[in-house]
Design an enzyme around this catalytic site. Structure first.
Site, PDB file in Angstrom:
ATOM      1  CG  ASN A 213      -1.983   0.979   1.277  1.00 43.92           C
ATOM      2  OD1 ASN A 213      -2.736   1.096   0.328  1.00 43.92           O
ATOM      3  ND2 ASN A 213      -2.094   1.719   2.382  1.00 43.92           N
ATOM      4  CG  HIS A 249      -4.793  10.120   1.757  1.00 42.78           C
ATOM      5  ND1 HIS A 249      -5.866  10.156   2.625  1.00 42.78           N
ATOM      6  CD2 HIS A 249      -4.095   9.002   2.072  1.00 42.78           C
ATOM      7  CE1 HIS A 249      -5.827   9.109   3.427  1.00 42.78           C
ATOM      8  NE2 HIS A 249      -4.769   8.391   3.109  1.00 42.78           N
ATOM      9  CD  GLU A 277      -4.423   4.728   3.714  1.00 42.70           C
ATOM     10  OE1 GLU A 277      -4.143   5.888   4.089  1.00 42.70           O
ATOM     11  OE2 GLU A 277      -3.637   3.771   3.844  1.00 42.70           O
TER      12      GLU A 277
END
Length: 463
Positions: A213, A249, A277
């Site tokens: 990730n 993000h 995320e």
């Protein structure tokens, strides 16, 4: 592309001051119209998790275990098919003192997910940040550090064997230029720590999906190229690697143009891809124009995932602005999630639903938002009227008021709304700058009209 950041901070509860100031400014200055929004429990569409399932995707959210009650728990359990512990499974949380473990919040989240038929995404086993001080301040040989890492991975993954569907095994291994990050693991163990971590995780739970990730890897570039080369190499070596996590993000209006292309090229390596995320931060205050752009950004990310068969799904990093890490880390920025601080879905919620095949609109619960009609002044054959739209227990980001006049009543001029009349039927919709009606707030619009015979007060309905 996003700015470098520290991943996965626990979303912190924010003051309502920023939220209310942003709403007030937005109501006065917004330049664009956006879609109606109301509490998710009253969404006209099926829950997001059902829409995602129909597309063969998972939709997840990061959560804080202590908040999984009330409205927060209701939304987390109803709308999402996967939960990611925002903080509770990181090394510093589960083993703050060497040999002393605290699984309470992680266990709470896993139990909640099981009760609501949800997957759990484990986050994260190997990271440069949020490690316990006893580990980072210790003096270890390479062999000792390797043993500590193996024991940590084995202990945690074994504990949740069969209960965690996927793990972010290695988190953020690269610098922006594609070189390896200098940290505790790389500096002492070299790049082989990545393959070792994946191998140990596979041994502890053969059925869990294992991911690498990272952030700023959403589009094609030096950093994502390095991740691509790593995954290709690991696959060639027979190292267990099942997926790639693109954190996403994002900054408002900056969804990479190569996002879908990038997802596809990783999928073509024979691994799954997940957006892990997602949030889209904006400079405060939020305005209608910014929220409209944010909705387009969310829709673009979900649409890119839907378009690639091996994109497993999308996880938002906290679903409500009251549980977002952004304001604590990026000064002056916020409003990054699909729900506002009062749990009213923003335009982004509708955009996500649309990308997943839903209608993308929501309807407020009966009685939560109401409209009242008032004759302000009257004269021979004319009058001035006003309608106030108020919300309590819901919120709107657009509105339409309708009513039926008597035979002799007709609107001649309106302000703060776009009004039309056909026969006796009147319809008034918000202007581009006053669609927002926050929970506990109100907006008004006015008009001049003519009348003959009588001037009865009609009943106004919100459409």
């Amino acid at each position: 592309m996003t700015s470098p950041r520290t991943t996965g901070r626990t979303p912190a509860t924010r003051s309502l001051v920023t939220r209310l100031a942003a709403l007030a400014t937005g109501a006065l200055t917004a330049l664009a119209l956006f879609t109606a929004a109301a509490p998710a429990a009253h969404a006209a569409d099926a829950p997001l998790r059902d829409l995602a399932a129909a597309k063969g995707k998972v939709i997840g959210t990061a959560v804080t275990g202590s908040r999984l009650t009330g409205t927060y728990g209701d939304i987390a359990g109803t709308q999402f098919s996967s939960l990611t512990p925002g903080n509770a499974m990181k090394w510093g949380s589960v083993e703050p003192t060497q040999g002393t473990f605290n699984w309470s919040e992680a266990d709470q989240i896993v139990a909640f997910a099981r009760a609501h038929g949800q997957q759990v995404r484990g986050h994260t086993l190997v990271w440069h940040s949020q490690n316990p001080s006893w580990l980072t301040n210790g003096t270890w040989t390479a062999a000792q550090l390797s043993t500590l890492l193996q024991n940590h991975i084995t202990t945690e993954v074994s504990r949740y064997r069969g209960q965690v569907a996927s793990w972010d095994v290695v988190n953020e291994p690269f610098n922006e230029d594609g070189t390896y990050r200098s940290d505790l693991w790389y500096d002492n163990l070299g790049p082989s720590y990545i393959a070792q971590a994946l191998t140990w995780a596979r041994a502890a739970d053969p059925d869990a999906k294992l991911y690498i990730n990272d952030y700023n890897v959403e589009g094609v570039g030096a950093k994502s190229d390095a991740l691509y080369d790593l995954v290709k190499s690991l696959k060639a070596q027979g190292v267990p690697i099942d997926g790639v996590g693109l954190q996403a993000h994002l900054i408002l209006g900056q969804v990479p143009a190569t996002l879908q292309q990038n997802i596809q090229r990783f999928a073509d390596l024979g691994v799954d891809v997940s957006v892990t995320e997602l949030d889209v931060r904006m400079q405060l205050p939020a305005t209608a124009a910014k929220l409209t752009q944010q909705a387009a950004d969310y829709k673009a990310v979900f649409a890119a995932c839907v378009a690639v068969s091996r994109c497993a799904g999308v996880t938002v990093w906290g679903f409500t602005d009251s549980d977002s890490w952004i304001p604590d880390v990026f000064s002056g920025y916020g409003a990054a999630t699909p729900y506002d601080e009062n749990y009213a879905p923003k335009p982004a919620y509708g955009a996500i639903a649309e990308a997943l095949g839903g209608g993308g609109t929501t309807t407020p619960p009966t009685g939560a938002c109401t409209a009242s009609y008032e004759v302000v002044s009257a004269w021979n054959n004319g009058f001035t009227g006003q309608v106030r739209i108020s919300c309590s227990g819901a919120a709107l980001s657009s509105w339409k008021a309708t009513w039926t006049y008597g035979a002799g009543q007709r609107i001649t001029q309106a302000w703060n709304a776009a009004c039309t009349q056909s026969g006796t039927a009147v319809s008034c919709a918000n202007a581009g700058y006053n669609g927002t009606v926050p929970d506990g707030g109100s907006v008004t619009f006015g008009f001049n009209a003519s009348w003959s015979g009588s001037n009865p007060v009609p009943v106004v309905t919100l459409g």
